[in-house]
Motif scaffolding. Sequence first.
Motif, mmCIF file in Angstrom:
data_model
loop_
_atom_site.group_PDB
_atom_site.id
_atom_site.type_symbol
_atom_site.label_atom_id
_atom_site.label_comp_id
_atom_site.label_asym_id
_atom_site.label_seq_id
_atom_site.Cartn_x
_atom_site.Cartn_y
_atom_site.Cartn_z
ATOM 1 N N TYR A 197 130.957 -46.401 114.665
ATOM 2 C CA TYR A 197 130.507 -46.084 113.510
ATOM 3 C C TYR A 197 128.969 -46.050 113.359
ATOM 4 N N LEU A 198 128.472 -47.642 113.820
ATOM 5 C CA LEU A 198 127.425 -47.542 113.935
ATOM 6 C C LEU A 198 126.584 -47.159 115.197
ATOM 7 N N GLN A 199 127.861 -47.474 116.418
ATOM 8 C CA GLN A 199 127.380 -46.552 117.687
ATOM 9 C C GLN A 199 127.570 -45.238 117.512
ATOM 10 N N ARG A 200 127.868 -44.656 116.876
ATOM 11 C CA ARG A 200 127.734 -42.829 116.872
ATOM 12 C C ARG A 200 126.298 -42.960 116.297
ATOM 13 N N HIS A 201 125.841 -43.188 115.331
ATOM 14 C CA HIS A 201 124.384 -43.317 114.200
ATOM 15 C C HIS A 201 123.472 -43.649 114.864
ATOM 16 N N ILE A 202 123.600 -44.779 115.274
ATOM 17 C CA ILE A 202 122.283 -45.232 116.220
ATOM 18 C C ILE A 202 121.372 -44.660 116.838
ATOM 19 N N PRO A 203 121.613 -43.822 118.012
ATOM 20 C CA PRO A 203 121.094 -43.383 119.147
ATOM 21 C C PRO A 203 119.787 -42.702 118.259
ATOM 22 N N THR A 204 120.625 -42.041 117.112
ATOM 23 C CA THR A 204 119.578 -41.419 115.987
ATOM 24 C C THR A 204 118.542 -41.868 115.685
ATOM 25 N N VAL A 205 118.982 -42.976 114.829
ATOM 26 C CA VAL A 205 118.091 -42.760 114.043
ATOM 27 C C VAL A 205 116.936 -44.306 114.156
ATOM 28 N N GLU A 206 115.810 -44.043 113.111
ATOM 29 C CA GLU A 206 114.523 -44.642 113.528
ATOM 30 C C GLU A 206 114.574 -45.509 112.659
ATOM 31 N N THR A 207 115.026 -45.532 111.104
ATOM 32 C CA THR A 207 115.850 -47.049 110.262
ATOM 33 C C THR A 207 116.776 -47.349 110.112
ATOM 34 N N LEU A 208 117.134 -48.492 110.168
ATOM 35 C CA LEU A 208 118.199 -49.443 110.414
ATOM 36 C C LEU A 208 118.588 -50.554 109.511
ATOM 37 N N ILE A 209 119.355 -50.764 108.246
ATOM 38 C CA ILE A 209 119.330 -51.358 107.728
ATOM 39 C C ILE A 209 120.687 -51.423 107.056
ATOM 40 N N ILE A 210 121.670 -52.806 107.627
ATOM 41 C CA ILE A 210 122.498 -52.838 106.832
ATOM 42 C C ILE A 210 122.929 -54.716 106.077
ATOM 43 N N HIS A 211 123.199 -54.778 105.037
ATOM 44 C CA HIS A 211 122.790 -55.782 104.327
ATOM 45 C C HIS A 211 124.895 -56.110 104.159
ATOM 46 N N ALA A 212 124.842 -57.664 103.866
ATOM 47 C CA ALA A 212 126.081 -57.981 103.548
ATOM 48 C C ALA A 212 127.476 -58.160 104.957
ATOM 49 N N LEU A 213 126.796 -57.526 105.988
ATOM 50 C CA LEU A 213 127.678 -57.283 107.569
ATOM 51 C C LEU A 213 126.788 -58.286 107.664
ATOM 52 N N GLN A 214 127.767 -59.243 108.478
ATOM 53 C CA GLN A 214 127.354 -60.162 109.800
ATOM 54 C C GLN A 214 127.853 -60.447 110.942
ATOM 55 N N PHE A 215 126.874 -59.824 112.116
ATOM 56 C CA PHE A 215 127.398 -59.495 113.220
ATOM 57 C C PHE A 215 127.075 -60.663 114.228
ATOM 58 N N SER A 216 128.275 -60.964 115.232
ATOM 59 C CA SER A 216 127.993 -62.220 116.503
ATOM 60 C C SER A 216 127.331 -61.409 117.787
ATOM 61 N N TYR A 217 126.452 -62.365 118.263
ATOM 62 C CA TYR A 217 125.674 -61.622 119.674
ATOM 63 C C TYR A 217 126.553 -60.389 120.020
ATOM 64 N N GLU A 218 128.310 -60.960 120.747
ATOM 65 C CA GLU A 218 129.225 -60.082 121.491
ATOM 66 C C GLU A 218 128.899 -58.541 120.057
ATOM 67 N N GLN A 219 128.907 -58.854 119.457
ATOM 68 C CA GLN A 219 128.977 -57.417 118.266
ATOM 69 C C GLN A 219 127.638 -56.594 118.174
ATOM 70 N N ILE A 220 126.348 -57.394 117.700
ATOM 71 C CA ILE A 220 125.101 -56.513 117.902
ATOM 72 C C ILE A 220 124.948 -56.341 119.335
ATOM 73 N N SER A 221 125.479 -56.813 120.342
ATOM 74 C CA SER A 221 125.173 -56.624 121.552
ATOM 75 C C SER A 221 125.511 -55.157 121.539
ATOM 76 N N SER A 222 127.317 -54.715 121.412
ATOM 77 C CA SER A 222 128.021 -53.475 121.360
ATOM 78 C C SER A 222 127.235 -52.512 121.050
ATOM 79 N N ILE A 223 126.515 -53.050 119.571
ATOM 80 C CA ILE A 223 125.805 -51.897 118.429
ATOM 81 C C ILE A 223 124.828 -51.224 119.039
#
Length: 278
Positions: A167-193
């Motif tokens: 879901y985040l991969q589909r939208h992050i290329p266009t956004v200027e602001t990304l705020i996500i609270h209470a979902l915690q990501f590992s290094y591998e997950q944040i790398s994928s995003i």
Amino acid sequence: MPLEDLHLVLLPHITLPRLERFSTVLYVFFHSSDSNELIRTTLSPFLVNHGPTLRSLKLEAFKKVDMSSALLGLPRMPCLKSLHISHLFLGMEPTSFAGHHQFLETHQSQLQHFTFDFVGQSPALNIAIPDEFFNQEWCRVLLPELQSLSLQFHRFIIPSSEAAIPYLQRHIPTVETLIIHALQFSYEQISSILMGPTPGGYQLTRLRILDIQIWCFSPAFLSLLVRQAPHLQSLKLTASVIGPDKQPARFGRNRVPEVRRFPILNVASLEKMIKSAS
């Protein structure tokens, strides 16, 4: 005011011809009241009348109010750019997302700002958001013009959801602001995003503001930001540990001695980490 009293104010023959922003809290005063019927007969006609001019809509719902039904009754608002919805999460079965899906699909070519707040029923009954949450139809609606995305989950056990990544991969290329609270990501997950699906991937040339929760604040994470988000201007992180380890610790035990837990990140550690990343 409660939904029971809206009919006293939102009269069908009164229209504000230039209204651009509307925000309201939806709740019922009497336990026996039918919130869906009250919304259908009072709020929905008001929003329909003002739909041609509205640019920003914020609906916040308390318990006994079905946000899906509130959204289902609304037609396309041609000028709408910003949507903020907030309501209780009662579990996957009792919570309907049909209205979310229809409204987002109707406005998918125009929405630029989307904020979605979910609140658990009670602080004493914390539950985790399951992966099934991000596999709903409304999560498959692409918002190609999106500039800011905020996903916030309150009163939930902090989860790490693999299903959130597509879901985040589909939208992050266009956004200027990304705020996500209470979902915690590992290094591998944040790398994928931040890097995107392989093969191909992307570089986040538009991302300016990032506010997320990660497991480990490390030099590798900072280097990843330097590569993938070169125009980042504001960074806010909530991290569980600090150090060179990329893997999440389990059961409170660190994988390597260098990883340390910091309730507050001290300046010396931060300066050292930045130097290592550069």
